[in-house]
Design an enzyme around this catalytic site. Structure first.
Site, PDB file in Angstrom:
ATOM      1  N   CYS A  13      20.890  13.616 -30.945  1.00 36.82           N
ATOM      2  CA  CYS A  13      19.638  14.553 -31.718  1.00 36.82           C
ATOM      3  C   CYS A  13      18.116  14.104 -31.096  1.00 36.82           C
ATOM      4  O   CYS A  13      18.096  12.347 -30.823  1.00 36.82           O
ATOM      5  CB  CYS A  13      19.543  13.470 -32.822  1.00 36.82           C
ATOM      6  SG  CYS A  13      18.187  12.970 -33.969  1.00 36.82           S
ATOM      7  N   TYR A  21      24.267   9.699 -44.040  1.00 41.64           N
ATOM      8  CA  TYR A  21      24.440   7.986 -43.984  1.00 41.64           C
ATOM      9  C   TYR A  21      23.411   7.299 -43.927  1.00 41.64           C
ATOM     10  O   TYR A  21      23.242   5.954 -44.439  1.00 41.64           O
ATOM     11  CB  TYR A  21      25.317   7.494 -42.049  1.00 41.64           C
ATOM     12  CG  TYR A  21      25.013   6.763 -41.709  1.00 41.64           C
ATOM     13  CD1 TYR A  21      25.350   5.570 -42.666  1.00 41.64           C
ATOM     14  CD2 TYR A  21      24.247   5.868 -40.884  1.00 41.64           C
ATOM     15  CE1 TYR A  21      26.389   4.055 -41.313  1.00 41.64           C
ATOM     16  CE2 TYR A  21      24.629   5.244 -40.193  1.00 41.64           C
ATOM     17  CZ  TYR A  21      24.842   4.190 -40.186  1.00 41.64           C
ATOM     18  OH  TYR A  21      25.072   3.058 -39.860  1.00 41.64           O
ATOM     19  N   CYS A  69      16.919  15.990 -42.233  1.00 41.76           N
ATOM     20  CA  CYS A  69      17.560  15.645 -41.499  1.00 41.76           C
ATOM     21  C   CYS A  69      19.033  15.707 -42.187  1.00 41.76           C
ATOM     22  O   CYS A  69      18.475  14.875 -43.457  1.00 41.76           O
ATOM     23  CB  CYS A  69      17.128  14.298 -41.163  1.00 41.76           C
ATOM     24  SG  CYS A  69      19.166  13.548 -40.456  1.00 41.76           S
ATOM     25  N   SER A  88      29.424   2.197 -45.665  1.00 43.50           N
ATOM     26  CA  SER A  88      28.578   3.757 -46.587  1.00 43.50           C
ATOM     27  C   SER A  88      30.081   4.298 -46.618  1.00 43.50           C
ATOM     28  O   SER A  88      29.773   5.206 -46.924  1.00 43.50           O
ATOM     29  CB  SER A  88      28.144   3.810 -45.189  1.00 43.50           C
ATOM     30  OG  SER A  88      28.547   3.743 -43.597  1.00 43.50           O
ATOM     31  N   GLY A 134      15.184  -0.286 -39.742  1.00 48.08           N
ATOM     32  CA  GLY A 134      14.862  -0.911 -38.166  1.00 48.08           C
ATOM     33  C   GLY A 134      15.272  -2.394 -38.358  1.00 48.08           C
ATOM     34  O   GLY A 134      14.043  -3.148 -39.247  1.00 48.08           O
ATOM     35  N   CYS A 138      13.450   3.722 -37.492  1.00 51.84           N
ATOM     36  CA  CYS A 138      11.774   3.638 -38.102  1.00 51.84           C
ATOM     37  C   CYS A 138      12.099   3.714 -40.231  1.00 51.84           C
ATOM     38  O   CYS A 138      12.252   4.513 -40.446  1.00 51.84           O
ATOM     39  CB  CYS A 138      10.189   3.802 -37.642  1.00 51.84           C
ATOM     40  SG  CYS A 138      10.750   4.096 -36.073  1.00 51.84           S
ATOM     41  N   CYS A 143      17.967  20.281 -40.995  1.00 48.96           N
ATOM     42  CA  CYS A 143      18.231  20.440 -39.897  1.00 48.96           C
ATOM     43  C   CYS A 143      19.999  20.497 -39.479  1.00 48.96           C
ATOM     44  O   CYS A 143      20.108  18.854 -39.959  1.00 48.96           O
ATOM     45  CB  CYS A 143      16.898  19.225 -38.888  1.00 48.96           C
ATOM     46  SG  CYS A 143      18.116  19.041 -37.422  1.00 48.96           S
ATOM     47  N   CYS A 195      22.969  18.235 -34.511  1.00 51.41           N
ATOM     48  CA  CYS A 195      23.490  17.591 -33.730  1.00 51.41           C
ATOM     49  C   CYS A 195      24.361  18.075 -34.327  1.00 51.41           C
ATOM     50  O   CYS A 195      25.865  17.413 -33.993  1.00 51.41           O
ATOM     51  CB  CYS A 195      23.164  16.204 -34.268  1.00 51.41           C
ATOM     52  SG  CYS A 195      23.125  15.536 -35.844  1.00 51.41           S
ATOM     53  N   ASN A 216       7.427   6.970 -38.353  1.00 48.20           N
ATOM     54  CA  ASN A 216       9.048   7.659 -38.288  1.00 48.20           C
ATOM     55  C   ASN A 216       9.417   8.743 -37.658  1.00 48.20           C
ATOM     56  O   ASN A 216       9.312   9.955 -38.285  1.00 48.20           O
ATOM     57  CB  ASN A 216       9.347   7.643 -39.649  1.00 48.20           C
ATOM     58  CG  ASN A 216      10.936   7.358 -39.220  1.00 48.20           C
ATOM     59  OD1 ASN A 216      11.780   7.910 -40.692  1.00 48.20           O
ATOM     60  ND2 ASN A 216      11.412   7.503 -38.662  1.00 48.20           N
ATOM     61  N   GLY A 217      10.041   9.000 -36.644  1.00 53.50           N
ATOM     62  CA  GLY A 217      10.398  10.389 -36.047  1.00 53.50           C
ATOM     63  C   GLY A 217      10.218  10.145 -34.261  1.00 53.50           C
ATOM     64  O   GLY A 217      10.394   9.096 -33.406  1.00 53.50           O
ATOM     65  N   ASP A 264      35.230   7.046 -44.046  1.00 51.87           N
ATOM     66  CA  ASP A 264      34.346   6.840 -43.393  1.00 51.87           C
ATOM     67  C   ASP A 264      32.626   7.953 -42.963  1.00 51.87           C
ATOM     68  O   ASP A 264      33.033   9.054 -43.738  1.00 51.87           O
ATOM     69  CB  ASP A 264      34.246   5.698 -41.880  1.00 51.87           C
ATOM     70  CG  ASP A 264      33.118   4.842 -41.502  1.00 51.87           C
ATOM     71  OD1 ASP A 264      32.633   5.030 -42.129  1.00 51.87           O
ATOM     72  OD2 ASP A 264      33.805   4.295 -40.578  1.00 51.87           O
ATOM     73  N   ASP A 265      31.841   7.782 -42.847  1.00 54.54           N
ATOM     74  CA  ASP A 265      30.600   8.384 -43.036  1.00 54.54           C
ATOM     75  C   ASP A 265      30.748   9.530 -41.472  1.00 54.54           C
ATOM     76  O   ASP A 265      30.225  10.507 -41.709  1.00 54.54           O
ATOM     77  CB  ASP A 265      29.198   7.567 -43.030  1.00 54.54           C
ATOM     78  CG  ASP A 265      29.231   6.616 -41.719  1.00 54.54           C
ATOM     79  OD1 ASP A 265      28.566   6.593 -40.749  1.00 54.54           O
ATOM     80  OD2 ASP A 265      29.451   5.423 -43.093  1.00 54.54           O
TER      81      ASP A 265
HETATM   82  S1  SF4 Z   1      19.899  16.321 -35.149  1.00 59.49           S
HETATM   83 FE1  SF4 Z   1      20.917  15.560 -36.367  1.00 59.49          FE
HETATM   84  S2  SF4 Z   1      20.723  13.148 -37.522  1.00 59.49           S
HETATM   85 FE2  SF4 Z   1      18.878  14.642 -35.962  1.00 59.49          FE
HETATM   86  S3  SF4 Z   1      17.493  14.954 -37.396  1.00 59.49           S
HETATM   87 FE3  SF4 Z   1      19.191  17.039 -37.580  1.00 59.49          FE
HETATM   88  S4  SF4 Z   1      20.314  16.329 -38.931  1.00 59.49           S
HETATM   89 FE4  SF4 Z   1      19.008  14.944 -38.291  1.00 59.49          FE
END
Ligand code: SF4
Length: 488
Positions: A394, A254, A248, A295, A39, A12, A445, A448, A113-114, A357-358
């Site tokens: 994620c 990306y 994030c 990207s 989005g 979002c 974060c 992932c 968003n989230g 690529d990303d």
């Molecule tokens: S898990 Fe990955 S995509 Fe999700 S918020 Fe954390 S860094 Fe971002």
């Protein structure tokens, strides 16, 4: 951004505008255009004129949802807006945003968003207390938590709600006289504040929304912070204590637009630096550096600069096809990639190429692109990726895949290299990606990439997410089957 079914998707974009003596809905419309990449399934604007909140939302792109007739009747100097990509069974109008709630002391609208991770317990608790939900979105939970305390004033109502929410949320809230933006205590999803030239404020997911509104960037909202905008001015307050920031990292790699700034840096430059770091970590002798458009472009430029190997475009991307996920069967997915990307044979033939690529999620799209390059006559295809291997799903607002679908969760890098059919494969390290942002690991974060979730994810949440993803896949297949290949 290839924007394919094999790329993670932002869920979002949110916006808020206070524009004294101007039509805030019209400004929100232009701001949402700039956030369209976050989005594309639905869009909405709620507007307040000091007495009430009105809303218009629908399925489709911002330009499809709004026209002059709609905007003309949306009077008021405060507005919030939302663009949505749905992940949960729910690409339907009732889950479009903003969410609107009525109360005896006034209406509110919320754009979010989230992703919350305590949705189930909050929803059960609110239903036990008599709330009846109109949608399956966690954003409605936020709206209902806020509206339950609105008699204490919007600021207190938001603070009270923030104490109950767990997960990722960057939100804008609109009441008849107040606009509020707030961010979760880890600041996982971005939210920034800008000033309009002739007075007023803009709150947005990204700074790229400021340009069309002629707004000046003021600052990023800190984790757990809120901004309260009213006719008496703009104030900041801490809505909830922040244990540590955990923005994030994927926004930098990306999701966010390259012309946006995060942590004070232009993302285009951050991505160039990621490409430079990738060249240092995975050097290879080759003839040209080729980006996967769009990207991969800044990182390919960075790789080229650091390695001294010439940058050359190796394919063109159609501007008019937004999806490769047209039909769920493999032949159609391959056709989708070929419809979107056309190799520049003269640039590639007989060359050893470094393809930048990303990210790689399931590896389906990258496999097709590697194949495309070899078919166009490439002698070697060395794949270089700026996102470190994605090994965990994620739960904070990004739709990527369940763990079992993630290529790097199932295979070693060598196995992925073979799966892609690439001559070699190199992923940027987590440290290499973080270094490019100018901040240290403690600001991000990285879940992932390393499974270290800044907010503990309850064990039942992943199972439910996988189930929902299957539902979505079926719905998407039905919807896609009803759509012409050339609709988009
Ligand atoms: S898990 Fe990955 S995509 Fe999700 S918020 Fe954390 S860094 Fe971002």
């Amino acid at each position: 951004m290839l924007g394919s079914g094999d790329h993670p998707k932002e869920e979002c974009g949110v916006l808020g505008v206070y524009a004294p003596d101007r039509e805030a809905a019209r400004l929100a419309f232009f701001g949402l255009f700039a956030l369209q990449h976050r989005g594309q399934e639905s869009a909405g604007i709620a507007v307040a004129n000091g007495h009430r909140v009105r809303m218009h939302k629908d399925m489709g792109l911002v330009s499809h949802v709004f026209n002059e007739d709609v905007l003309r009747v949306m009077d008021g100097d405060m507005a919030i807006g939302h663009t949505r990509y749905s992940t949960t069974g729910a690409s339907v109008l009732r889950n479009a945003q903003p969410v609107f709630c009525q109360s005896l002391v006034g209406d509110i609208a919320v754009a979010h968003n989230g992703n919350l991770i305590n949705t189930r317990e909050l929803r059960a608790e609110l239903e036990d207390e008599g709330e009846v939900f109109d949608s399956s979105s966690d954003s409605e939970i936020i709206a209902r938590l806020v509206v339950r305390n609105i008699q204490h004033g919007p600021e207190e109502a938001v603070k009270t709600a923030m104490r109950r929410l767990r997960g990722a949320y960057s939100c804008t809230v609109l009441t008849p006289k107040t606009l509020i933006g707030f961010r979760d205590p880890h600041g996982i999803r971005p939210l920034v504040v800008g000033r309009l030239e002739h007075g007023g404020a803009v709150i947005a997911s990204e700074t790229c929304a400021f340009g069309p509104l002629d707004a000046q960037f003021e600052r990023e909202l800190a984790p757990g912070e809120m901004v309260i905008v009213g006719h008496d001015g703009i104030r900041y307050a801490q809505g909830a204590p922040s244990p540590r920031p955990a923005m994030c990292l994927f926004e930098f790699i990306y999701f966010a637009r390259p012309d946006s700034q995060m942590y004070g840096r232009l993302l285009y430059s951050v991505r160039e630096r990621m490409g430079e770091n990738l060249a240092s970590e995975y050097p290879i002798d080759a003839d040209i550096v080729v980006p996967v458009p769009d990207s991969g472009i800044p990182a390919a430029l960075g790789y080229s600069r650091r390695s001294g190997i010439p940058y050359r475009e190796g394919m063109t991307k159609s501007r008019y096809i937004h999806r490769t996920f047209i039909q769920p069967d493999q032949p159609m997915r391959e056709l989708g990639v070929r419809m979107k990307l056309t190799p520049l044979v003269e640039h590639i033939q007989g060359k050893r190429i470094i393809l930048v690529d990303d990210s790689i999620v399931r590896a389906t799209t990258t496999t097709q692109i590697v194949k495309l390059m070899f078919e166009a006559g490439a002698k070697e295809v060395h794949v270089r990726i700026t996102a470190p291997p994605i090994t965990h799903p994620c739960f904070y607002g990004i739709d990527m895949a369940s763990r079992g679908e993630l290529a790097a969760a199932r295979m070693t890098v060598k196995e992925i290299e073979r799966h892609l059919g690439a001559t070699s494969l190199g992923y940027l390290s987590i440290d290499g990606a973080v270094q490019a942002t100018g901040r240290d690991r403690d600001h991000f974060c990285l879940a992932c990439f390393n499974g270290d979730y800044p907010i503990a994810v309850p064990s039942d949440v992943e199972a439910r997410r996988s189930e929902k993803r299957q539902d979505v896949g079926q719905l998407a297949a039905v919807a896609s089957a009803q759509r012409s290949l050339f609709d988009e």
